[in-house]
Enzyme design. Structure first.
Site, PDB file in Angstrom:
ATOM      1  N   HIS A  60      43.460  40.143  39.028  1.00 10.43           N
ATOM      2  CA  HIS A  60      44.385  39.222  37.715  1.00 10.43           C
ATOM      3  C   HIS A  60      43.785  37.649  38.120  1.00 10.43           C
ATOM      4  O   HIS A  60      43.676  37.366  36.967  1.00 10.43           O
ATOM      5  CB  HIS A  60      45.456  39.513  39.289  1.00 10.43           C
ATOM      6  CG  HIS A  60      46.652  38.597  37.939  1.00 10.43           C
ATOM      7  ND1 HIS A  60      47.986  39.217  37.432  1.00 10.43           N
ATOM      8  CD2 HIS A  60      46.574  37.211  38.431  1.00 10.43           C
ATOM      9  CE1 HIS A  60      48.044  37.720  36.894  1.00 10.43           C
ATOM     10  NE2 HIS A  60      47.895  36.709  37.534  1.00 10.43           N
ATOM     11  N   GLU A  61      43.331  37.042  39.236  1.00 13.12           N
ATOM     12  CA  GLU A  61      42.307  35.945  39.103  1.00 13.12           C
ATOM     13  C   GLU A  61      41.448  36.198  37.989  1.00 13.12           C
ATOM     14  O   GLU A  61      41.064  34.834  37.552  1.00 13.12           O
ATOM     15  CB  GLU A  61      42.604  34.952  40.406  1.00 13.12           C
ATOM     16  CG  GLU A  61      43.699  35.184  41.423  1.00 13.12           C
ATOM     17  CD  GLU A  61      44.538  34.431  40.211  1.00 13.12           C
ATOM     18  OE1 GLU A  61      44.858  34.021  39.820  1.00 13.12           O
ATOM     19  OE2 GLU A  61      45.976  34.684  40.692  1.00 13.12           O
TER      20      GLU A  61
ATOM     21  N   HIS B  57      42.239  35.676  35.053  1.00  7.88           N
ATOM     22  CA  HIS B  57      42.313  34.212  33.954  1.00  7.88           C
ATOM     23  C   HIS B  57      41.056  33.640  33.880  1.00  7.88           C
ATOM     24  O   HIS B  57      40.738  32.392  33.153  1.00  7.88           O
ATOM     25  CB  HIS B  57      43.487  33.679  35.333  1.00  7.88           C
ATOM     26  CG  HIS B  57      44.852  33.634  35.601  1.00  7.88           C
ATOM     27  ND1 HIS B  57      45.048  33.210  34.664  1.00  7.88           N
ATOM     28  CD2 HIS B  57      45.320  34.223  36.361  1.00  7.88           C
ATOM     29  CE1 HIS B  57      46.808  33.319  34.395  1.00  7.88           C
ATOM     30  NE2 HIS B  57      46.488  34.486  35.572  1.00  7.88           N
TER      31      HIS B  57
ATOM     32  N   GLU C 204      48.134  34.932  31.003  1.00  6.93           N
ATOM     33  CA  GLU C 204      48.242  35.801  31.806  1.00  6.93           C
ATOM     34  C   GLU C 204      47.838  37.214  30.732  1.00  6.93           C
ATOM     35  O   GLU C 204      48.022  38.387  31.327  1.00  6.93           O
ATOM     36  CB  GLU C 204      49.916  35.717  32.123  1.00  6.93           C
ATOM     37  CG  GLU C 204      50.866  36.450  32.843  1.00  6.93           C
ATOM     38  CD  GLU C 204      50.433  36.487  34.079  1.00  6.93           C
ATOM     39  OE1 GLU C 204      51.054  36.860  35.132  1.00  6.93           O
ATOM     40  OE2 GLU C 204      49.638  35.571  34.414  1.00  6.93           O
TER      41      GLU C 204
END
Length: 491
Positions: free
Chosen positions: A256-257, A260, A286
């Site tokens: 997820h990170e 980003h 996101e």
């Protein structure tokens, strides 16, 4: 030099100082000794004063007035658009208020972490009261008689209003609630068993980061209570967390990170330390983290590859084969924590926060009543009671640091990701075969070229429309979720 050149040189230094402020925030979450919190608050406030003075400088206004935008190319016009938006916003907020918000939120972050560890909402409530009072003042200054919450939302998703989100969320909620109910009537898949060595988790986590395209020569991975990504350009750092009995927490937090971080790392370096050299909005940001984590990282094809990696790292962990592993990774089950929620229920967690924070900002809900309101809403939405405060109102860091208007961008990002994934599947033939081999290069390359490299060049919705070829809406996300989970649970 022209007025435009002078303005961009000035903006370069402002952006560099903002990166320094971000690095202080990263350090506070990862390396800073606990006892340093009061001094860090003073440091953050001092730097915010400098930044606010630069962002509101009369010279910036003079340069903006002197520039003839008609003679500039599309990139320069976009730079001016973002500088003017920042200047107009900052000019409405008194410098003393901006510094006080930076100081109080820095302190509040530490108090939140302590209260969360102790499951003690009462210990956090007084400083949250301060944060909300300050943010309400800021919102009123920004709104200038308009809707305070819309003014806050514009910090994270320019061009979107709460009314827009209500329509979108109104389409999501009943469909997700119905799908959730049908799934939970079916038997739950088996999960992993045993304990998972932290060092091995972090080693595989680093492999996943590289597999998804994270450039470690311009970043680093550390641990934090609440995983996050920080920075842009040539220094983009991420954090993850570990759980001895739940390695998915570590692996999917990392993916997820990385979504980003790759957005920030892949922006055209011609935009470095300019307003275009960062993600255009939190909703678009996101979309990258969610498509990396879910549509790619939780796909049947990729989880087949990940299963082999986990077998190599941990041996037998109670899952018989790749199909059972895919089911375990995508299990829909009751839970309290937003960041650990499955794809079906995640947005329901976000809608809860969206409604509560709007009520806090409008004054319809007090800090004293917030915990009870959270617990009542959670029981109504999910059908069971919150067991402890750290699983309820204290689970997220966002309100402690004043991020009101941020939560709805998580669901907006899911909607954007649905649009992007529909286009990606058409654009990349053989995608599943590549994912099954642990090869993310075509998928992440498509996202890089169509979206990430452009940074803040376009407005948020235009960014998604340009990359996906469609007007953003919830239908592709709902189509994807229904197809995936109806097949998984044989509905």
């Amino acid at each position: 030099m022209t007025a435009y050149d002078d303005l961009m040189a000035f903006e370069h230094d402002t952006q560099a100082l903002a990166q320094v402020a971000g690095r202080l925030g990263w350090d506070q979450e990862t390396m800073m000794p606990r006892g340093a919190a009061p001094q860090r608050g003073e440091e953050m406030a001092a730097l915010e004063k400098v930044l606010h003075a630069r962002r509101t400088s009369a010279q910036v206004g003079d340069w903006l007035a002197a520039i003839d935008g008609a003679g500039l190319d599309a990139v320069a016009q976009a730079q001016l658009r973002e500088i003017r938006r920042s200047y107009d916003r900052a000019s409405k907020v008194p410098g003393d208020l901006a510094a006080e918000i930076a100081k109080v939120t820095s302190t509040a972050q530490g108090k939140w972490a302590e209260a969360r560890g102790a499951d003690d909402y009462a210990a956090f409530a007084p400083v949250l009261e301060q944060v909300i009072a300050l943010k309400r003042q800021e919102g009123q200054a920004l709104a200038q008689g308009g809707d305070v919450y819309d003014a806050m939302l514009a910090d994270y998703e320019p061009g979107t209003t709460a009314a827009d989100l209500e329509v979108m969320f109104g389409a999501l909620r009943p469909a997700l609630t119905e799908l959730r109910g049908a799934i939970l009537d079916e038997p739950a898949p088996a999960g992993v068993t045993g304990t998972f060595d932290e060092a091995a988790q972090l080693q595989l986590s680093a492999l996943l980061a590289r597999t998804f395209g994270y450039d470690e020569s311009h970043g680093r991975i550390d641990k934090a209570v609440h995983p996050f990504s920080s920075g842009s350009g040539l220094d983009v750092r991420i954090t993850t967390r570990t759980n001895p009995t739940d390695p998915f927490n570590c692996f999917y937090s990392t993916i997820h990170e990385v979504g980003h971080a790759c957005y920030e790392q892949n922006i055209d370096q011609a935009y470095l330390l300019t307003p275009l050299g960062q993600g255009v909005s939190m909703g678009v940001h996101e979309s990258q983290s969610r498509i990396y984590e879910n549509q790619l990282g939780r796909s049947r094809a990729f989880t087949g590859w990940l299963y082999g990696q986990m077998r190599d790292a941990f041996g037998d962990f109670g899952i018989a084969d790749e199909d059972a592993f895919y089911a375990a990774v995508n299990a829909v089950s009751n839970g309290y924590i937003r960041t650990e929620a499955d794809e079906v229920q995640y947005n329901l967690h976000v809608l809860l926060r969206f409604d509560l924070e709007r009520a806090l900002m409008s004054g319809d809900l007090t800090v004293g009543d917030l915990e009870a309101a959270w617990n009542d809403r959670f029981a109504a939405d999910f059908g069971y009671d919150v067991d402890r405060t750290s699983n309820g109102v204290l689970q997220d860091v966002h309100w402690s640091v004043g991020l009101f208007g941020y939560f709805p961008t998580y669901s907006l990002g899911n909607v954007y990701a649905g649009c992007l994934y529909a286009a990606l599947r058409e654009a990349v033939p053989g995608l599943d075969d590549q994912l099954a081999a642990g090869d993310l290069s075509a998928a992440t390359g498509w996202l890089r070229d169509g979206l990430q490299t452009h940074g803040g060049l376009r407005s948020p919705r235009d960014t998604i429309a340009h990359a996906s070829g469609m007007t953003p809406g919830p239908e592709p996300l709902l189509t994807y979720l229904k197809a995936k989970f109806q097949a998984l649970y044989r509905l």
